[in-house]
Motif scaffolding. Sequence first.
Motif, PDB file in Angstrom:
ATOM      1  N   THR A  98       0.845  -1.193   0.000  1.00 30.17           N
ATOM      2  CA  THR A  98       0.000   0.000   0.000  1.00 30.17           C
ATOM      3  C   THR A  98       0.882   1.246   0.000  1.00 30.17           C
ATOM      4  O   THR A  98       2.104   1.160   0.141  1.00 30.17           O
ATOM      5  N   GLU A 164     -10.329   1.248  -0.695  1.00 31.16           N
ATOM      6  CA  GLU A 164      -9.710  -0.061  -0.854  1.00 31.16           C
ATOM      7  C   GLU A 164      -8.660  -0.403   0.188  1.00 31.16           C
ATOM      8  O   GLU A 164      -8.358  -1.578   0.376  1.00 31.16           O
ATOM      9  N   THR A 165      -8.081   0.590   0.851  1.00 24.01           N
ATOM     10  CA  THR A 165      -6.955   0.329   1.747  1.00 24.01           C
ATOM     11  C   THR A 165      -7.392   0.389   3.206  1.00 24.01           C
ATOM     12  O   THR A 165      -8.088   1.310   3.625  1.00 24.01           O
ATOM     13  N   VAL A 196      -3.262  -3.273   4.080  1.00 24.11           N
ATOM     14  CA  VAL A 196      -3.453  -4.027   2.848  1.00 24.11           C
ATOM     15  C   VAL A 196      -4.481  -3.335   1.969  1.00 24.11           C
ATOM     16  O   VAL A 196      -5.281  -2.514   2.428  1.00 24.11           O
ATOM     17  N   ASN A 197      -4.456  -3.687   0.705  1.00 21.76           N
ATOM     18  CA  ASN A 197      -5.529  -3.313  -0.205  1.00 21.76           C
ATOM     19  C   ASN A 197      -6.532  -4.460  -0.193  1.00 21.76           C
ATOM     20  O   ASN A 197      -6.369  -5.466  -0.882  1.00 21.76           O
ATOM     21  N   GLY A 198      -7.537  -4.314   0.645  1.00 22.76           N
ATOM     22  CA  GLY A 198      -8.492  -5.402   0.817  1.00 22.76           C
ATOM     23  C   GLY A 198      -9.395  -5.126   2.000  1.00 22.76           C
ATOM     24  O   GLY A 198      -9.691  -3.976   2.316  1.00 22.76           O
ATOM     25  N   THR A 199      -9.786  -6.183   2.689  1.00 23.75           N
ATOM     26  CA  THR A 199     -10.727  -6.080   3.793  1.00 23.75           C
ATOM     27  C   THR A 199      -9.990  -6.170   5.129  1.00 23.75           C
ATOM     28  O   THR A 199      -8.825  -6.615   5.181  1.00 23.75           O
ATOM     29  N   ASP A 202      -8.660  -9.594   5.638  1.00 24.77           N
ATOM     30  CA  ASP A 202      -7.410  -9.835   4.910  1.00 24.77           C
ATOM     31  C   ASP A 202      -6.220  -9.333   5.724  1.00 24.77           C
ATOM     32  O   ASP A 202      -5.185 -10.004   5.816  1.00 24.77           O
ATOM     33  N   ARG A 205      -5.316 -11.463   8.887  1.00 23.80           N
ATOM     34  CA  ARG A 205      -4.990 -12.868   8.657  1.00 23.80           C
ATOM     35  C   ARG A 205      -3.737 -13.352   9.399  1.00 23.80           C
ATOM     36  O   ARG A 205      -3.751 -14.441   9.987  1.00 23.80           O
TER      37      ARG A 205
END
Length: 237
Positions: A98, A164-165, A196-199, A202, A205
């Motif tokens: 990111t 997104e980030t 992260v670029n996600g949820t 994510d 994790r």
Amino acid sequence: MLNQLEQPQVPVLAGRITLSLARAPLCRVLALAGGIVLSGCAVGPDGQIMSQREVEERLPMQAVPVANAWISAPGTQLVLQRELGFGSEQRISLINQTSVPGDNLIVLRTRSGMGSRGNLRFEEFLRRVGDVPFPFEDLESGELISGEDEFGGYLWAEERYGAETVCVLGIRRVDSSMRQIPGNDAIMDVMLRNCVNGTPQDALRPLLAENVAVPAVAQSGGDEGRLLSPLSGPTMP
């Protein structure tokens, strides 16, 4: 020159720093005079009494193979490790794809003895690991969200950047009833900072049971019952 009559030494015993109590009465007097209770103390090169935290800050980190990481975190780039007075520490650097400044990392600290009792406390843990990573410098314990998986509970918070980030800060405690702890210590506290670029899931994790349950070598097809860290003890049958 150091005053030889007042300088307790900090010997290395069996690979771990042991805070000398050769001058324990002096340490106690100085600690009580300052309104602070110290579990141990030592004297630095400048002749000043140092707390356990200050002693630990002087201990160097050493690079170890990625396969020796205590957990199987995805995106691991670099693993640093050091012995402490009452446990050990490992820092795992993760890939950051990111534009958010700062490093993605995992801090793991094992403990034994009195320090391994009780629940994980957010403020106390952050005091031990040092500065809170960006963008969570002003985070307070009341802002943390509770989560749970097969290994029990964990706490986390998030910061979003656009659509997104997302960045997360998460902490959890793992004890020897859940998995073997490096160095045969009693507990392993884990802190994650991950953007992260996600949820949020994510980003979280690396903190979750599927990764914290086993060392990195298990992901490469090794024996999941073994810990290949230099700090590892023998596997119990």
